[in-house]
Every structure is written in structure tokens, then in C-alpha cells.
Design an enzyme around this catalytic site. Sequence first.
Site, mmCIF file in Angstrom:
data_model
loop_
_atom_site.group_PDB
_atom_site.id
_atom_site.type_symbol
_atom_site.label_atom_id
_atom_site.label_comp_id
_atom_site.label_asym_id
_atom_site.label_seq_id
_atom_site.Cartn_x
_atom_site.Cartn_y
_atom_site.Cartn_z
ATOM 1 N N LYS A 104 -29.277 36.442 -8.814
ATOM 2 C CA LYS A 104 -28.410 36.645 -7.921
ATOM 3 C C LYS A 104 -27.538 38.070 -7.965
ATOM 4 O O LYS A 104 -28.088 39.156 -8.854
ATOM 5 C CB LYS A 104 -26.880 36.567 -9.555
ATOM 6 C CG LYS A 104 -26.132 36.230 -9.046
ATOM 7 C CD LYS A 104 -24.855 35.585 -7.930
ATOM 8 C CE LYS A 104 -23.248 35.747 -7.571
ATOM 9 N NZ LYS A 104 -23.505 34.788 -6.556
ATOM 10 N N ASN A 108 -18.474 27.227 -1.844
ATOM 11 C CA ASN A 108 -18.144 28.658 -2.559
ATOM 12 C C ASN A 108 -17.529 30.412 -2.694
ATOM 13 O O ASN A 108 -17.697 30.289 -1.171
ATOM 14 C CB ASN A 108 -19.130 28.933 -3.430
ATOM 15 C CG ASN A 108 -20.083 30.037 -2.969
ATOM 16 O OD1 ASN A 108 -19.737 31.531 -3.685
ATOM 17 N ND2 ASN A 108 -21.071 30.292 -1.940
ATOM 18 N N ILE A 150 -17.636 32.498 -5.222
ATOM 19 C CA ILE A 150 -17.651 33.379 -6.014
ATOM 20 C C ILE A 150 -17.484 34.470 -6.448
ATOM 21 O O ILE A 150 -16.670 34.867 -7.402
ATOM 22 C CB ILE A 150 -19.342 33.310 -6.643
ATOM 23 C CG1 ILE A 150 -19.313 31.730 -6.681
ATOM 24 C CG2 ILE A 150 -19.603 33.568 -8.432
ATOM 25 C CD1 ILE A 150 -19.137 30.435 -7.703
ATOM 26 N N ASN A 189 -31.644 40.793 -5.555
ATOM 27 C CA ASN A 189 -30.517 40.608 -4.498
ATOM 28 C C ASN A 189 -29.402 41.652 -4.297
ATOM 29 O O ASN A 189 -28.577 41.513 -5.727
ATOM 30 C CB ASN A 189 -30.325 39.166 -4.376
ATOM 31 C CG ASN A 189 -28.542 39.122 -3.262
ATOM 32 O OD1 ASN A 189 -27.768 39.262 -3.433
ATOM 33 N ND2 ASN A 189 -29.473 38.697 -1.595
ATOM 34 N N ASN A 202 -28.000 41.649 0.928
ATOM 35 C CA ASN A 202 -26.818 41.727 1.190
ATOM 36 C C ASN A 202 -25.804 41.808 2.189
ATOM 37 O O ASN A 202 -24.861 42.794 0.706
ATOM 38 C CB ASN A 202 -26.549 40.675 -0.036
ATOM 39 C CG ASN A 202 -25.335 39.745 -0.067
ATOM 40 O OD1 ASN A 202 -24.907 39.703 1.890
ATOM 41 N ND2 ASN A 202 -24.514 39.461 -0.585
ATOM 42 N N CYS A 236 -21.265 41.541 2.328
ATOM 43 C CA CYS A 236 -19.731 41.857 1.446
ATOM 44 C C CYS A 236 -19.623 43.334 2.293
ATOM 45 O O CYS A 236 -19.584 43.528 3.221
ATOM 46 C CB CYS A 236 -20.611 42.827 0.623
ATOM 47 S SG CYS A 236 -19.591 43.737 -0.697
ATOM 48 N N ASN A 294 -27.585 33.374 5.265
ATOM 49 C CA ASN A 294 -26.607 32.937 4.278
ATOM 50 C C ASN A 294 -25.561 32.344 4.128
ATOM 51 O O ASN A 294 -25.963 31.691 5.468
ATOM 52 C CB ASN A 294 -25.538 35.125 4.233
ATOM 53 C CG ASN A 294 -25.344 35.315 2.632
ATOM 54 O OD1 ASN A 294 -24.370 34.243 2.400
ATOM 55 N ND2 ASN A 294 -25.571 36.051 2.031
ATOM 56 N N THR A 295 -24.990 32.398 3.793
ATOM 57 C CA THR A 295 -23.515 30.633 4.267
ATOM 58 C C THR A 295 -22.482 31.084 5.314
ATOM 59 O O THR A 295 -22.021 32.238 5.769
ATOM 60 C CB THR A 295 -21.952 31.063 2.707
ATOM 61 O OG1 THR A 295 -21.968 31.738 2.396
ATOM 62 C CG2 THR A 295 -23.118 30.297 1.943
ATOM 63 N N GLY A 303 -31.358 27.524 4.493
ATOM 64 C CA GLY A 303 -30.154 27.440 5.037
ATOM 65 C C GLY A 303 -30.329 25.153 4.799
ATOM 66 O O GLY A 303 -30.699 24.809 5.885
HETATM 67 C C1 LIG Z 1 -22.745 29.592 -5.837
HETATM 68 C C2 LIG Z 1 -22.997 30.453 -4.236
HETATM 69 C C3 LIG Z 1 -23.446 31.912 -4.886
HETATM 70 C C4 LIG Z 1 -23.666 32.666 -4.193
HETATM 71 N N1 LIG Z 1 -24.695 33.958 -3.917
HETATM 72 C C5 LIG Z 1 -25.140 34.683 -3.401
HETATM 73 C C6 LIG Z 1 -25.245 36.225 -3.711
HETATM 74 O O1 LIG Z 1 -25.006 36.975 -4.595
HETATM 75 N N2 LIG Z 1 -25.981 36.862 -2.497
HETATM 76 C C7 LIG Z 1 -26.252 36.162 -1.870
HETATM 77 O O2 LIG Z 1 -27.284 37.224 -0.601
HETATM 78 N N3 LIG Z 1 -26.151 34.788 -1.372
HETATM 79 C C8 LIG Z 1 -25.652 34.270 -2.401
HETATM 80 N N4 LIG Z 1 -25.804 33.054 -1.591
HETATM 81 C C9 LIG Z 1 -25.825 32.140 -0.773
HETATM 82 C C10 LIG Z 1 -27.371 31.487 -0.722
HETATM 83 O O3 LIG Z 1 -28.329 32.660 -1.329
HETATM 84 C C11 LIG Z 1 -27.741 31.299 0.507
HETATM 85 O O4 LIG Z 1 -28.294 31.734 1.441
HETATM 86 C C12 LIG Z 1 -27.273 30.019 1.118
HETATM 87 O O5 LIG Z 1 -26.093 28.936 0.137
HETATM 88 C C13 LIG Z 1 -27.972 29.100 2.026
HETATM 89 O O6 LIG Z 1 -28.760 28.195 1.348
HETATM 90 P P1 LIG Z 1 -28.710 26.625 0.951
HETATM 91 O O7 LIG Z 1 -27.561 25.955 2.081
HETATM 92 O O8 LIG Z 1 -30.255 26.690 0.443
HETATM 93 O O9 LIG Z 1 -27.929 26.773 -0.334
HETATM 94 C C14 LIG Z 1 -24.798 32.059 -2.697
HETATM 95 C C15 LIG Z 1 -24.865 30.755 -2.412
HETATM 96 C C16 LIG Z 1 -23.842 29.588 -3.562
HETATM 97 C C17 LIG Z 1 -23.935 28.302 -3.454
#
Ligand SMILES: Cc1cc2nc3c(=O)[nH]c(=O)nc-3n(C[C@H](O)[C@H](O)[C@H](O)COP(=O)(O)O)c2cc1C
Length: 315
Positions: free
Chosen positions: A48, A72, A74, A102, A130, A133, A195-196, A246
Amino acid sequence: MSSLPSLAVQLGPLRLKNPVITASGTFGYGTEFLPYLDLGRLGGICVKGLSLAPRLGNPPPRTCETPAGMLNAIGLANVGVEEFVTHKLPPLRAFDTAVIANIFGETVEEYAEVARIVSAAPGMAAVELNISCPNTERGGRVFGCDPDGTRRAVAAVRKVCPLPLIVKLTPNVTDIVAIARVAVDSGADILSLVNTFLGIAVDLDRRRLVLANGVGGVSGPAIKPQALYLVHRVCSAMNVPVIGMGGILTARDALEFLLVGAGAIQVGTANFLDPAASIKILDGIGEFLAVRGIPDVNDLVGALESRSPRAEFST
Ligand SMILES: Cc1cc2nc3c(=O)[nH]c(=O)nc-3n(C[C@H](O)[C@H](O)[C@H](O)COP(=O)(O)O)c2cc1C
């Protein structure tokens, strides 16, 4: 085939025994998943996101389901880098897997300080930055959304980080290749993406946004085609090791990312659906190779045969 396929991958300076890494924020600090899988089988665990001070994150509701994934906000809740290094990291070292920190910061100085602390911790395999931010010094503008923010954050961390440096890109930009180039020119050894994606959910009955924060990040199967496209774009444009993610739920999803050029993959939202998903994906990759008589997983990396998608398209 007499011997098992080889699964080891080399991403610049980072060697992994296999290409499956759990994605940051979706796998806690690793040990939470001990009841469900053998952590020592994973290629890597990306923990995390860590900041200098502990953070509570955003108020609830901070996650919700979408038809093909989740949303999300968070707010980067975490125990803080010191607590991680002192209490969360030591039990992880017992497992034969690469631990990847991370990290993020709200200022360039904070990025560098967190990087300095994790880099000095024994047993850390790599640092993933990451850059999604918001920069508090520049009115909340996200570091990774502009070339200058990317350059400043990556260069500051590179100075203090002797470990393999992964820079994780946001998809929420017009030209991801431009940001990718800046990240590499500023010292990234490896890129990870994506990332998202920004998104919202609306509660029709209450006429409100569902997440307390309003906007959040979309992840899961809904984003797989977009994520694959962006990984393909970066891998086609540049000669840099890439970790793709992703929407990967299955071994076939993971193999598609390898085909478009990723040297390794991360499993994120799938961990919420099935806490053993990453191991099932790893086993499925091995099986796919064995059944087809492919001796080495690296034989699939970038082995897509069709021509590149056109830069311009019409529907
Ligand atoms: C609940 C949640 C928390 C996340 N926290 C972080 C984070 O702290 N740092 C980060 O770089 N990405 C974070 N991500 C992004 C994921 O690492 C990933 O890049 C993204 O969810 C896409 O992959 P997926 O579709 O397989 O989930 C988070 C994603 C989710 C769903």
C-alpha cells in the site's frame, strides 16, 4: 515438454522469479493474505502507498462497486513509512518474494524523504513511485499529470534511491508517452501503468455522488481495454521495461499484457474478488506455456503479431 517453462523475468535492474506482482493498495501489507496463498510464490508484492506521516484517508463511503469493477477514493490511507519499515516489512522478508515499496508525497521533499527511508531498509527489492498524488505546493495539481511535476518528483527520488526505481503512470493524461519519456529521462528504470481512471458514481435516489470524496478511481475489468492500449502505446514508442496492469482477472488477461510488451504484470482489483487470484493467474500462465510448448515466458513479451493500432481512429 520435459522441463517446466521458465518464468523468471528481468526488468532493467530488477529480477523477479516470475512476472506476477500484487498491485499497491489491493493487497494490504502482504501478510493479511497469508490465510489465502503462499506469499513466497509471488514474483513480487507491491505494498500500500506509503507517506512520511500516517494517514487516515478519506471519510466513508470510499469504495463502491461498478458494473465491471470498482470505484475508490481511499485517500491513500496508510500506516506511514516508519511504521512500515519497523513492523510491516520484517515479517515480509521471511518470504522468497520481491517486496516493492509504493510511495508518494504531497511535496517533492516528502517524496524524497520517504524514498530515502525505504531505500535504506534491508530487504527492499525496489521502489515504485506513485505520481498520481496531488502536489499541495502547486494547488493540488497531480504530479504525474504534467511533465514538470513528473520530472521534479522522479529526479528528487532518483537522487536518494539506489534501488531499482519504478515510476507508476496515471492514465488521466492526454499523452501518456510524453510523461513516460520524462519519467525515464529523469531516472526511472522501469515504468508501471496504469493507475486508476477518474470516475464518479451517482446515487439516483439521494441525488448525491456516492463517494464522500465525490470523484474516485475506476479499476477492474472495465478498464482493461484502455489499460492494454496505454501499455501497448508506451511499449511501442519506447525501449523501457514496463509492468502492466488494469483489470487483470485471469491468466489470459495477464498474458495479453505480456504480448503487447509488458515484462511483468500487477494484479489489483482481482484480489478483492478472490484473495488467491494472483496465484491462480501465476499457475494459469505456467499452464498456458506448458500446454503450448513455450519454454520461457519472455518468449511472449512483445510478441504481438498484428500491426500497431492507428493513432487516429473513427467509430
Ligand atoms: C482500493 C484501491 C487502493 C489503491 N491504492 C493505491 C496506492 O496506494 N498506490 C498506487 O499506486 N495505486 C493504488 N491503487 C491502484 C492499483 O494499484 C492499480 O493501479 C489499479 O487498481 C488498476 O489495476 P486493477 O484494475 O487490476 O485494480 C489502488 C487501487 C484500489 C482499487
